[in-house]
Motif scaffolding. Structure first.
Motif, PDB file in Angstrom:
ATOM      1  N   LEU A 106       0.822  -1.212   0.000  1.00  0.00           N
ATOM      2  CA  LEU A 106       0.000   0.000   0.000  1.00  0.00           C
ATOM      3  C   LEU A 106       0.852   1.256   0.000  1.00  0.00           C
ATOM      4  O   LEU A 106       0.403   2.326  -0.401  1.00  0.00           O
ATOM      5  N   LYS A 107       2.096   1.136   0.446  1.00  0.00           N
ATOM      6  CA  LYS A 107       2.954   2.317   0.506  1.00  0.00           C
ATOM      7  C   LYS A 107       3.764   2.527  -0.773  1.00  0.00           C
ATOM      8  O   LYS A 107       4.491   3.509  -0.895  1.00  0.00           O
ATOM      9  N   LEU A 108       3.619   1.613  -1.726  1.00  0.00           N
ATOM     10  CA  LEU A 108       4.397   1.744  -2.955  1.00  0.00           C
ATOM     11  C   LEU A 108       3.951   2.939  -3.780  1.00  0.00           C
ATOM     12  O   LEU A 108       2.790   3.287  -3.801  1.00  0.00           O
ATOM     13  N   GLY A 109       4.896   3.524  -4.497  1.00  0.00           N
ATOM     14  CA  GLY A 109       4.539   4.527  -5.496  1.00  0.00           C
ATOM     15  C   GLY A 109       4.214   5.900  -4.954  1.00  0.00           C
ATOM     16  O   GLY A 109       3.557   6.678  -5.626  1.00  0.00           O
ATOM     17  N   GLU A 110       4.674   6.223  -3.755  1.00  0.00           N
ATOM     18  CA  GLU A 110       4.454   7.572  -3.235  1.00  0.00           C
ATOM     19  C   GLU A 110       5.618   8.458  -3.621  1.00  0.00           C
ATOM     20  O   GLU A 110       6.765   8.050  -3.522  1.00  0.00           O
ATOM     21  N   ARG A 111       5.292   9.654  -4.084  1.00  0.00           N
ATOM     22  CA  ARG A 111       6.357  10.528  -4.568  1.00  0.00           C
ATOM     23  C   ARG A 111       6.896  11.475  -3.513  1.00  0.00           C
ATOM     24  O   ARG A 111       7.907  12.088  -3.698  1.00  0.00           O
TER      25      ARG A 111
END
Lengths: 559, 127
Positions: B51-56
């Motif tokens: 769920l924490k993947l892909g945060e910029r």
């Protein structure tokens, strides 16, 4: 870390979650199911073996029921977990594949690859905007001269063609709008090895925008802007240093020169052609009355040039608005129209409309009515080349090639432009003799043109000689290696020394440090000449002066 | 009420909670540390990581890092437990359970950091 990576990760969330939960459910359930060992005692899966089992079941490897055959409860759970986990895997896998093939993703990847290749450019290169016919020819030209290129075009098909053809030297290309300064930057406008920008798109507005952008973002870069309409001149600031490539005006000027002084025109034509191609024949357009078909931009440029030479003209056009008074209205492909324009006593005809097929029709028509008329044909598109060659006009105007040849002179041998300028002032006999000599260098093929500077980079041997005070003379450059041998097949066209230019220096002239020399020679001579420039004891320097046969007349001109 | 945010916070906290539940109790007593709970903690931790993947954002990057640390330690704990039990047949030894739980305590540390970052992120939202 940039947007590509994040895009991938975001899209992977759902498939990964499904995978983890399906595995968790399958493993957890399997651990809880009651089993039996081979002695009938109760036995249960532990996590390690459950993980192992689910792994090879979900990936459809299917080794079998380990370590003991399953009880019905275990089998029931296994059936359920098969459907759950295998489908989760298929979904995740399909998702990854779709993501990799996604058009946006591919475009982002392509752009990153392009930017990387641009950064890695190790040779000098030009930024070429527009990869149509002219762009393609220019890139081949640059590649042949050892100069790289980066290409921007808005059409993906053009960039694909760039990647496929080996003739284009595998230079990087990107699909984008050349008007966007960000695109120009990405294509290497700020790169230290960028020599300049060539705006060769089919749209003049775009060309002007590109030239202005390059002027502002990289002052000092060499700029070339192709123009097809009047608007270009007016839109660039008057102090611009861009070279306007205008094929219509260039051809019109060349035609006027050919009428005025055919020998000089031949020299100009010969030196402007691409080396190695067969030398163009002599053309002598006659003076008299000419017929001009097509009064568009090209037609008007030709009209101005010809009237400047005192040639009287009859103009034909299908558009009444394009004709001034006295013009003939109607299609020039119609014999009646040609006769109305007075083909019976005309000496030459210019087929200059925008459509190649029309021009060919005019040419054939005209030849039918007057077989010995001098024909000038305008070729708009390179694909019609076979037809044009079969029609064999006396003088051919190839829209793209004119631009390329102008560039060939400007880009690679700036001294050549000066030579041609000065050569215009010479007598026709001088020009004719020189043209004959040049043709003889490489068996009626266009010779190579190159420049050498007498400095430590190009000619260390000569520099050492000059330092020691030993005389070095012009004739030593191309002299034979022994008294009985033949001289190198080349001609020293011009020497530039401190702003003074000397055309065809005499063999007895001395050489000084800092001289810039312009040569025309057969292939291979450049390398042999370099060998001499690098050695300081080459015997040719001591050779007695011997006038080579067929040498052109020598003279020295102050600048 | 944002469904995505509810789910996200739920799984982050659940991961920390299960982790804490597993390590609670005497470190050298196997009764206090059921294997199922380690399994559950590992699964929920993995879900929280995904769920924490892909945060910029910077905060997102650090959150992902803490989650990865927790995953790593829990996976290591599970592997060591499995290897000790089946390969070396010392699954019931005191040293085994101590190694496993101490790794899980490390993972709990990372999970607590993750929770604190979540609280900071929530507190800094201006609404």
């Amino acid at each position: 870390m940039d947007s590509v990576f994040f895009l991938v990760l975001r899209r992977m969330r759902l498939p990964l979650l499904l995978l983890i939960t399906s595995y968790a459910i399958a493993i957890g359930g399997l651990v809880m199911m009651p089993g039996q060992d081979d002695q009938g005692r109760p036995w249960q899966f532990d996590f390690l073996h459950a993980f192992y089992f689910v792994s090879y079941t979900a990936s459809t490897i299917g080794f079998g029921e380990i370590p003991y055959p399953f009880t019905p409860a275990q089998r029931l759970w296994t059936s359920f977990s098969i459907y759950l986990t295998v489908l989760a895997w298929l979904y995740a896998f399909g998702n990854i594949l779709a993501l990799i093939q996604d058009a946006t993703f591919q475009r982002v990847l392509a752009r990153r690859r392009f930017e990387y290749r641009v950064r890695q450019q190790a040779t000098d290169f030009f930024l070429v905007c527009g990869f149509g016919e002219t762009g393609g020819l220019v890139v081949s030209l640059l590649d042949r001269r050892g100069i790289g290129a980066t290409v921007i075009d808005h059409d993906a098909a053009a960039i694909s063609a760039l990647e496929l053809e080996p003739a284009f030297g595998h230079c990087p290309g990107m699909v984008g709008d050349a008007r966007d300064p960000d695109c120009l930057r990405r294509a290497g406008l700020d790169h230290p090895r960028c020599l300049g920008v060539l705006a060769l798109t089919g749209d003049d507005d775009v060309n002007v925008a590109v030239t202005l952008a390059a002027m502002l973002l990289r002052p000092g870069a060499r700029l070339f802007c192709q123009a097809r309409a009047e608007r270009v001149e007016g839109r660039l600031p008057t102090t611009h240093s861009a070279v306007i490539l205008d094929s219509d005006r260039s051809f019109a000027a060349a035609l006027a020169l050919a009428i005025h002084q055919p020998e000089t025109y031949r020299l100009y034509d010969l030196l402007g052609y691409l080396p190695g191609t067969p030398a163009p024949p002599v053309v002598r357009p006659p003076r008299g009355r000419w017929i001009l078909c097509g009064h568009g931009r090209f037609g008007r440029a030709v009209e101005n040039s010809l009237r400047g030479e005192g040639i009287s003209l009859s103009i034909i056009d299908t558009n009444a608005a394009a004709l001034d008074e006295g013009g003939v209205l109607g299609p020039a492909t119609d014999a009646a129209v040609l006769q109305e324009a007075g083909i019976a006593d005309a000496v030459g005809i210019v087929a200059g409309t925008d459509v190649d097929i029309t021009n060919l029709g005019i040419l054939l028509n005209a030849r039918g009515l007057k077989p010995d008329i001098f024909t000038v044909l305008r070729q708009n598109q390179d694909i019609n080349r076979p037809l044009v060659l079969a029609a064999r006009p006396d003088l051919l105007m190839e829209t793209s090639l004119i631009v390329v040849r102008q560039l060939a002179i400007d880009l690679t041998n700036p001294l050549l432009r000066l030579f041609l300028l000065h050569a215009m002032d010479e007598s026709p006999a001088w020009a004719a003799a020189l043209a004959d000599t040049l043709c003889g260098l490489d068996e009626a093929r266009v010779p190579e043109i190159f420049t050498r500077t007498l400095d430590t980079a190009d000619a260390p041997g000569v520099m050492r000689r000059l330092k020691r005070g030993q005389g070095s003379f012009v004739h030593g450059l191309l002299a034979p290696t022994d008294p009985e041998g033949a001289a190198l097949a080349g001609v020293l066209l011009m020497r530039e020394r401190g702003g003074q230019y000397a055309l065809l220096p005499a063999p007895g002239d001395d050489l000084e440090a800092g001289d810039r020399l312009l040569f025309a020679a057969a292939p291979g001579v450049a390398a042999r000449l370099d060998a001499r420039l690098w050695s300081d004891d080459f015997p040719g320097w001591e050779m007695p002066l011997k006038a080579a046969p067929n040498s052109p007349p020598h003279n020295t001109l102050p600048a | 009420m944002n469904f995505d945010k509810v789910v996200f916070a739920f799984f982050v906290l659940l991961a920390a909670a299960l982790n804490a539940g597993f390590v609670w109790g005497d470190i050298d007593s196997p009764i206090h540390h059921p294997p199922f709970e380690l399994f559950a903690a590992l699964v929920v931790n993995l879900i929280a990581t995904v769920l924490k993947l892909g945060e910029r954002s910077h905060l997102g990057a650090v959150l992902l890092a803490t989650s990865l640390v927790a995953d790593l330690l829990l996976i290591l704990a599970a592997i060591i437990w499995g290897v000790q039990t089946h390969v070396f047949q010392t699954g019931d030894a005191q040293t085994t359970i101590v190694s496993v739980v101490s790794l899980a305590v490390g993972a709990l540390f990372a999970n607590v950091a993750s929770t604190i970052l979540l609280i900071i992120e929530t507190a800094s939202v201006r609404r």
